[in-house]
Design an enzyme around this catalytic site. Structure first.
Site, PDB file in Angstrom:
ATOM      1  N   GLY A  13       0.568  -1.067   0.066  1.00  0.00           N
ATOM      2  CA  GLY A  13       0.027  -0.452   0.324  1.00  0.00           C
ATOM      3  C   GLY A  13       0.781   1.212  -0.376  1.00  0.00           C
ATOM      4  O   GLY A  13       0.417   2.264   0.643  1.00  0.00           O
ATOM      5  N   ASN A  15       1.334   3.054  -2.066  1.00  0.00           N
ATOM      6  CA  ASN A  15       0.464   4.111  -3.921  1.00  0.00           C
ATOM      7  C   ASN A  15      -0.716   4.620  -2.964  1.00  0.00           C
ATOM      8  O   ASN A  15      -0.775   5.925  -3.279  1.00  0.00           O
ATOM      9  CB  ASN A  15       0.602   3.247  -4.842  1.00  0.00           C
ATOM     10  CG  ASN A  15       1.703   3.568  -6.156  1.00  0.00           C
ATOM     11  OD1 ASN A  15       1.666   4.684  -6.221  1.00  0.00           O
ATOM     12  ND2 ASN A  15       2.030   2.141  -6.183  1.00  0.00           N
ATOM     13  N   MET A  92      -4.646  -6.745  -7.064  1.00  0.00           N
ATOM     14  CA  MET A  92      -4.333  -7.995  -7.528  1.00  0.00           C
ATOM     15  C   MET A  92      -4.885  -9.294  -8.524  1.00  0.00           C
ATOM     16  O   MET A  92      -4.229 -10.052  -8.471  1.00  0.00           O
ATOM     17  CB  MET A  92      -2.103  -8.523  -7.400  1.00  0.00           C
ATOM     18  CG  MET A  92      -1.591  -7.070  -7.766  1.00  0.00           C
ATOM     19  SD  MET A  92      -0.736  -6.467  -8.752  1.00  0.00           S
ATOM     20  CE  MET A  92       0.117  -7.068  -9.751  1.00  0.00           C
ATOM     21  N   ARG A  93      -6.560  -8.692  -8.469  1.00  0.00           N
ATOM     22  CA  ARG A  93      -7.233  -9.633  -8.998  1.00  0.00           C
ATOM     23  C   ARG A  93      -7.813  -8.557 -10.508  1.00  0.00           C
ATOM     24  O   ARG A  93      -8.218  -7.992  -9.977  1.00  0.00           O
ATOM     25  CB  ARG A  93      -8.061  -9.897  -8.011  1.00  0.00           C
ATOM     26  CG  ARG A  93      -7.883  -9.867  -6.465  1.00  0.00           C
ATOM     27  CD  ARG A  93      -7.156 -11.705  -6.531  1.00  0.00           C
ATOM     28  NE  ARG A  93      -8.210 -12.676  -6.947  1.00  0.00           N
ATOM     29  CZ  ARG A  93      -7.774 -13.661  -7.335  1.00  0.00           C
ATOM     30  NH1 ARG A  93      -6.650 -14.179  -6.791  1.00  0.00           N
ATOM     31  NH2 ARG A  93      -8.512 -14.850  -7.706  1.00  0.00           N
ATOM     32  N   LEU A  95     -10.282  -8.186 -13.324  1.00  0.00           N
ATOM     33  CA  LEU A  95     -12.466  -7.813 -12.375  1.00  0.00           C
ATOM     34  C   LEU A  95     -13.226  -8.069 -13.845  1.00  0.00           C
ATOM     35  O   LEU A  95     -12.649  -8.697 -14.585  1.00  0.00           O
ATOM     36  CB  LEU A  95     -12.184  -6.679 -12.697  1.00  0.00           C
ATOM     37  CG  LEU A  95     -11.462  -5.711 -10.953  1.00  0.00           C
ATOM     38  CD1 LEU A  95     -11.386  -4.234 -11.523  1.00  0.00           C
ATOM     39  CD2 LEU A  95     -12.058  -6.593  -9.863  1.00  0.00           C
ATOM     40  N   HIS A 111       0.415   1.276 -13.312  1.00  0.00           N
ATOM     41  CA  HIS A 111       0.738   0.262 -13.680  1.00  0.00           C
ATOM     42  C   HIS A 111       2.074   0.631 -13.253  1.00  0.00           C
ATOM     43  O   HIS A 111       2.374   1.670 -13.659  1.00  0.00           O
ATOM     44  CB  HIS A 111       0.526   0.022 -14.795  1.00  0.00           C
ATOM     45  CG  HIS A 111       0.572  -1.427 -14.802  1.00  0.00           C
ATOM     46  ND1 HIS A 111       0.902  -2.924 -14.609  1.00  0.00           N
ATOM     47  CD2 HIS A 111       1.652  -1.439 -16.459  1.00  0.00           C
ATOM     48  CE1 HIS A 111       1.285  -3.807 -15.316  1.00  0.00           C
ATOM     49  NE2 HIS A 111       2.059  -3.420 -16.463  1.00  0.00           N
ATOM     50  N   ASP A 147      -4.396  -4.425 -17.780  1.00  0.00           N
ATOM     51  CA  ASP A 147      -3.664  -3.466 -17.678  1.00  0.00           C
ATOM     52  C   ASP A 147      -3.468  -2.672 -18.379  1.00  0.00           C
ATOM     53  O   ASP A 147      -2.063  -2.286 -19.377  1.00  0.00           O
ATOM     54  CB  ASP A 147      -1.777  -3.307 -16.767  1.00  0.00           C
ATOM     55  CG  ASP A 147      -2.155  -4.935 -16.504  1.00  0.00           C
ATOM     56  OD1 ASP A 147      -2.694  -3.719 -15.301  1.00  0.00           O
ATOM     57  OD2 ASP A 147      -1.086  -5.290 -15.526  1.00  0.00           O
ATOM     58  N   GLU A 176       5.706   6.716  -9.412  1.00  0.00           N
ATOM     59  CA  GLU A 176       4.165   6.553  -8.984  1.00  0.00           C
ATOM     60  C   GLU A 176       3.384   6.912  -7.906  1.00  0.00           C
ATOM     61  O   GLU A 176       2.228   7.852  -7.716  1.00  0.00           O
ATOM     62  CB  GLU A 176       4.271   4.394  -8.868  1.00  0.00           C
ATOM     63  CG  GLU A 176       4.746   4.047  -9.337  1.00  0.00           C
ATOM     64  CD  GLU A 176       3.968   2.590  -9.175  1.00  0.00           C
ATOM     65  OE1 GLU A 176       2.831   1.925  -8.588  1.00  0.00           O
ATOM     66  OE2 GLU A 176       5.504   1.263  -9.212  1.00  0.00           O
TER      67      GLU A 176
END
Ligand code: GAR
Length: 219
Positions: A13, A15, A92-93, A95, A111, A147, A176
């Site tokens: 976490g 970001n 990281m799933r 959708l 990304h 992505d 980022e």
């Protein structure tokens, strides 16, 4: 009025923390209503709760072969928190199209590559292997592909001759943390608007579109 944001995470976490910090500025057009993780003891969740932010866990492992059920529970938590904008921050799933269509134009992602190069995992090692001289990161609206989606903002990071995936990752991660709050502000201010497969910039964002080339090696 500030837009209410849900940040979706799966890990440490950093970001998320950069977005939370930006939202502490009274001028920032958004506030974080929820941090939601699919991983029960993600470090980011602890960070967010320590900052007094509402958090929720929706453990994807409880929804084997039921992505719709997983997303329905996420949707419920997001609605309960009153959020109407989503920032994916190391979530990281994959959708489903149902979820991405429902949030189209209201969900963005960061990304660690200059998309459309290197979607997916291990972006820094792949960038080094490919020999690119310039790598970086991208904030984009989310569509139904992984992505991918209209690009809002990018940061270019020159590759150094002695870079390893870790040293390169660290420099990209620093970028980022600058890029994500900047891109989120542009979207919430209406200066970065989705238009088909592209994003149209207006106002200050358009005026500030960078015009100088990044050469690597430099002249
Ligand atoms: C970040 O580098 C982010 O760009 C990446 O995961 C990391 C999460 O770090 N996201 C993706 O790869 C999405 N495809 P963080 O939890 O410290 O923000």
């Amino acid at each position: 009025m500030k837009r209410k944001i849900a940040i979706l995470i799966s890990g440490r976490g950093t970001n998320m923390a950069a977005l939370l910090e930006a939202c502490e500025n009274p001028d920032f057009p958004g506030e974080v209503a929820l941090v939601l993780s699919n991983v029960p003891n993600a470090a980011g969740v602890q960070k967010a709760s320590a900052m007094g932010i509402r958090t929720a866990i929706v453990d994807h492992r409880k929804f084997k072969h039921d992505r719709e059920g997983f997303e329905a529970e996420m949707q419920e938590k997001i609605e309960a928190a009153g959020a109407d904008f989503i920032c994916l921050a190391g979530f990281m799933r994959l959708l489903t199209r149902g979820f991405t269509d429902a949030w189209r134009g209201r969900m963005i992602n960061i990304h660690p590559s200059l998309l459309p190069s290197f979607p997916g995992l291990d972006t820094h090692a792949r960038a080094l292997e490919s020999g690119v001289r310039i790598h970086g990161c991208t904030v984009h609206f989310v569509n139904s592909e992984m992505d991918a989606g209209p690009i809002i903002a990018q940061a270019a990071v020159p590759v150094a001759p002695d870079d390893t995936p870790d040293t390169l990752a660290a420099r990209v991660l620093d970028c980022e943390h600058l890029l994500y709050p900047h891109a989120l502000r542009m979207v919430l201010d209406g200066e970065a608007r989705e238009d088909g497969e592209r994003v149209i910039l207006s106002g200050e964002a358009a005026a500030k579109a960078a015009s100088r080339a990044v050469l690597n090696p430099a002249l």
